[in-house]
Design a protein around this motif. Structure first.
Motif, PDB file in Angstrom:
ATOM      1  N   ALA A 132       0.817  -1.212   0.000  1.00  0.00           N
ATOM      2  CA  ALA A 132       0.000   0.000   0.000  1.00  0.00           C
ATOM      3  C   ALA A 132       0.851   1.263   0.000  1.00  0.00           C
ATOM      4  O   ALA A 132       0.411   2.303  -0.510  1.00  0.00           O
ATOM      5  CB  ALA A 132      -0.936  -0.004   1.214  1.00  0.00           C
ATOM      6  N   ILE A 133       2.064   1.199   0.562  1.00  0.00           N
ATOM      7  CA  ILE A 133       2.894   2.405   0.648  1.00  0.00           C
ATOM      8  C   ILE A 133       3.980   2.444  -0.428  1.00  0.00           C
ATOM      9  O   ILE A 133       4.870   3.297  -0.378  1.00  0.00           O
ATOM     10  CB  ILE A 133       3.524   2.557   2.035  1.00  0.00           C
ATOM     11  CG1 ILE A 133       4.491   1.409   2.342  1.00  0.00           C
ATOM     12  CG2 ILE A 133       2.459   2.674   3.112  1.00  0.00           C
ATOM     13  CD1 ILE A 133       5.271   1.594   3.641  1.00  0.00           C
ATOM     14  N   GLY A 134       3.918   1.512  -1.390  1.00  0.00           N
ATOM     15  CA  GLY A 134       4.819   1.651  -2.530  1.00  0.00           C
ATOM     16  C   GLY A 134       5.757   0.504  -2.802  1.00  0.00           C
ATOM     17  O   GLY A 134       6.559   0.581  -3.741  1.00  0.00           O
ATOM     18  N   PHE A 135       5.707  -0.581  -2.035  1.00  0.00           N
ATOM     19  CA  PHE A 135       6.567  -1.727  -2.311  1.00  0.00           C
ATOM     20  C   PHE A 135       6.110  -2.400  -3.601  1.00  0.00           C
ATOM     21  O   PHE A 135       4.943  -2.756  -3.740  1.00  0.00           O
ATOM     22  CB  PHE A 135       6.495  -2.716  -1.154  1.00  0.00           C
ATOM     23  CG  PHE A 135       7.325  -3.961  -1.360  1.00  0.00           C
ATOM     24  CD1 PHE A 135       8.665  -3.883  -1.686  1.00  0.00           C
ATOM     25  CD2 PHE A 135       6.745  -5.217  -1.211  1.00  0.00           C
ATOM     26  CE1 PHE A 135       9.424  -5.032  -1.872  1.00  0.00           C
ATOM     27  CE2 PHE A 135       7.494  -6.370  -1.387  1.00  0.00           C
ATOM     28  CZ  PHE A 135       8.830  -6.277  -1.719  1.00  0.00           C
ATOM     29  N   ARG A 136       7.018  -2.555  -4.534  1.00  0.00           N
ATOM     30  CA  ARG A 136       6.671  -3.105  -5.843  1.00  0.00           C
ATOM     31  C   ARG A 136       7.610  -4.257  -6.201  1.00  0.00           C
ATOM     32  O   ARG A 136       8.591  -4.093  -6.936  1.00  0.00           O
ATOM     33  CB  ARG A 136       6.755  -2.005  -6.916  1.00  0.00           C
ATOM     34  CG  ARG A 136       5.746  -0.884  -6.727  1.00  0.00           C
ATOM     35  CD  ARG A 136       4.318  -1.393  -6.886  1.00  0.00           C
ATOM     36  NE  ARG A 136       3.322  -0.336  -6.686  1.00  0.00           N
ATOM     37  CZ  ARG A 136       2.708  -0.095  -5.544  1.00  0.00           C
ATOM     38  NH1 ARG A 136       2.985  -0.845  -4.479  1.00  0.00           N
ATOM     39  NH2 ARG A 136       1.827   0.877  -5.441  1.00  0.00           N
ATOM     40  N   PRO A 137       7.330  -5.466  -5.707  1.00  0.00           N
ATOM     41  CA  PRO A 137       8.149  -6.625  -6.070  1.00  0.00           C
ATOM     42  C   PRO A 137       7.923  -7.009  -7.528  1.00  0.00           C
ATOM     43  O   PRO A 137       6.842  -6.788  -8.079  1.00  0.00           O
ATOM     44  CB  PRO A 137       7.659  -7.710  -5.114  1.00  0.00           C
ATOM     45  CG  PRO A 137       6.246  -7.321  -4.820  1.00  0.00           C
ATOM     46  CD  PRO A 137       6.220  -5.825  -4.817  1.00  0.00           C
ATOM     47  N   SER A 138       8.925  -7.580  -8.129  1.00  0.00           N
ATOM     48  CA  SER A 138       8.807  -7.990  -9.528  1.00  0.00           C
ATOM     49  C   SER A 138       9.072  -9.480  -9.693  1.00  0.00           C
ATOM     50  O   SER A 138       9.393  -9.937 -10.799  1.00  0.00           O
ATOM     51  CB  SER A 138       9.793  -7.185 -10.391  1.00  0.00           C
ATOM     52  OG  SER A 138      11.108  -7.280  -9.872  1.00  0.00           O
ATOM     53  N   ALA A 139       8.941 -10.236  -8.615  1.00  0.00           N
ATOM     54  CA  ALA A 139       9.211 -11.673  -8.666  1.00  0.00           C
ATOM     55  C   ALA A 139       8.105 -12.407  -9.410  1.00  0.00           C
ATOM     56  O   ALA A 139       6.935 -12.002  -9.381  1.00  0.00           O
ATOM     57  CB  ALA A 139       9.334 -12.231  -7.254  1.00  0.00           C
ATOM     58  N   GLY A 140       8.494 -13.488 -10.086  1.00  0.00           N
ATOM     59  CA  GLY A 140       7.527 -14.370 -10.707  1.00  0.00           C
ATOM     60  C   GLY A 140       7.048 -15.410  -9.705  1.00  0.00           C
ATOM     61  O   GLY A 140       7.431 -15.386  -8.530  1.00  0.00           O
ATOM     62  N   PRO A 141       6.209 -16.338 -10.126  1.00  0.00           N
ATOM     63  CA  PRO A 141       5.697 -17.370  -9.207  1.00  0.00           C
ATOM     64  C   PRO A 141       6.800 -18.165  -8.512  1.00  0.00           C
ATOM     65  O   PRO A 141       6.700 -18.453  -7.316  1.00  0.00           O
ATOM     66  CB  PRO A 141       4.861 -18.260 -10.128  1.00  0.00           C
ATOM     67  CG  PRO A 141       4.450 -17.369 -11.255  1.00  0.00           C
ATOM     68  CD  PRO A 141       5.594 -16.435 -11.460  1.00  0.00           C
ATOM     69  N   ALA A 142       7.856 -18.497  -9.252  1.00  0.00           N
ATOM     70  CA  ALA A 142       8.949 -19.267  -8.646  1.00  0.00           C
ATOM     71  C   ALA A 142       9.669 -18.455  -7.581  1.00  0.00           C
ATOM     72  O   ALA A 142      10.035 -18.973  -6.515  1.00  0.00           O
ATOM     73  CB  ALA A 142       9.933 -19.719  -9.724  1.00  0.00           C
ATOM     74  N   GLY A 143       9.882 -17.170  -7.863  1.00  0.00           N
ATOM     75  CA  GLY A 143      10.537 -16.304  -6.895  1.00  0.00           C
ATOM     76  C   GLY A 143       9.725 -16.142  -5.627  1.00  0.00           C
ATOM     77  O   GLY A 143      10.255 -16.189  -4.518  1.00  0.00           O
ATOM     78  N   TRP A 144       8.402 -15.960  -5.785  1.00  0.00           N
ATOM     79  CA  TRP A 144       7.526 -15.835  -4.626  1.00  0.00           C
ATOM     80  C   TRP A 144       7.522 -17.123  -3.810  1.00  0.00           C
ATOM     81  O   TRP A 144       7.571 -17.088  -2.572  1.00  0.00           O
ATOM     82  CB  TRP A 144       6.104 -15.499  -5.065  1.00  0.00           C
ATOM     83  CG  TRP A 144       5.859 -14.029  -5.244  1.00  0.00           C
ATOM     84  CD1 TRP A 144       5.766 -13.350  -6.421  1.00  0.00           C
ATOM     85  CD2 TRP A 144       5.681 -13.063  -4.206  1.00  0.00           C
ATOM     86  NE1 TRP A 144       5.543 -12.008  -6.188  1.00  0.00           N
ATOM     87  CE2 TRP A 144       5.482 -11.819  -4.839  1.00  0.00           C
ATOM     88  CE3 TRP A 144       5.668 -13.130  -2.821  1.00  0.00           C
ATOM     89  CZ2 TRP A 144       5.279 -10.639  -4.114  1.00  0.00           C
ATOM     90  CZ3 TRP A 144       5.472 -11.964  -2.094  1.00  0.00           C
ATOM     91  CH2 TRP A 144       5.279 -10.737  -2.739  1.00  0.00           C
TER      92      TRP A 144
END
Length: 249
Positions: free
Chosen positions: A123-135
């Motif tokens: 909500a405050i701006g964290f923008r992960p770019s991981a794919g399903p495997a990374g998550w």
């Protein structure tokens, strides 16, 4: 396993009744994250292209695990103090199912708190770019850390003579993210602190989570972090076994 699941249910029901402790384990990491991001974030240069909130979230997730595991030490200490353990032993319930129940409840509480902290971060701006495997890898690694520190907290609960002392014993685990790469790069710290900050278990955990969540190359760091989790878990389980036998002898 059945006994452990029943005792885990008991610990979860106790946690539901102890709402103050559950809220504290969620609110404190959120407040710390907001403090660093909103108040200090504009003045901190991490030397990376990512925003500060993106840099700091993995460390806050580790902090959340530390705060959440403190309640495990307290609940174990309370069980030892009230005499309920003697009743369980009369029912032929050993120390392992009892402690495993506390740890399972701790993992459930911590995963819930982590999900809430992560939602606030998004909500405050964290923008992960991981794919399903990374998550999947990040969640598995974080779960392994939570299990390890929960068993270590159970050992602290057996070592302490009072619930208040048990809570104090867990301070070291809650402090470890600060002298690490959680909030600032290790290179910005005093030179005499570099060795400890780089080699302590929290730093490879944070570096692994950061790389996995941001879709960056992690190299062998996750394996180092996993080895730390395994080592802490093995030591903690041996320690809890010895301490439980000593307390109930």
């Amino acid at each position: 396993m059945t006994r452990a699941s029943v005792l885990a249910g008991r610990s979860i029901r106790i946690s539901r009744r102890n709402v103050d402790a559950l809220i504290t384990s969620i609110v404190l990491p959120v407040m710390l994250m907001l403090t660093f991001v909103v108040f200090f974030g504009g003045a901190i240069d991490t030397g990376t292209s990512t925003t500060y909130v993106t840099y700091v979230v993995p460390g806050v997730l580790l902090l959340c695990a530390g705060f959440g595991s403190a309640s495990t030490a307290v609940s174990v200490s309370e069980d030892m103090k009230t005499g309920i353990v003697d009743r369980f032993r009369a029912l032929d319930i050993g120390g392992l199912p009892l402690l495993a129940g506390h740890v399972a409840a701790s993992v459930a509480r911590n995963l819930l708190a982590t999900a809430i902290v992560l939602a606030v971060a998004l909500a405050i701006g964290f923008r992960p770019s991981a794919g399903p495997a990374g998550w999947a890898a990040a969640v598995a690694l974080l779960a392994a850390w939570i299990v390890a520190v929960s068993w270590l907290s159970a050992a602290a609960g057996l070592l302490a003579r009072t619930p208040e002392a048990a809570n104090g014993y867990t301070f070291f685990m809650m402090f470890l993210p600060y002298p690490s790469s959680a909030f600032v790069p290790v290179a910005t710290m005093p030179v005499w602190l570099h060795g400890f900050a780089e080699e302590q278990p929290v730093t490879p955990m944070i570096e692994s989570l950061r790389a996995l969540l941001l879709g960056e190359p992690a190299g062998g760091t996750p394996w180092v972090a996993l080895a730390w989790c395994g080592g802490i878990l093995a030591v903690a389980m041996l320690l809890t076994g010895a301490l439980f036998r000593r307390r109930t002898a």
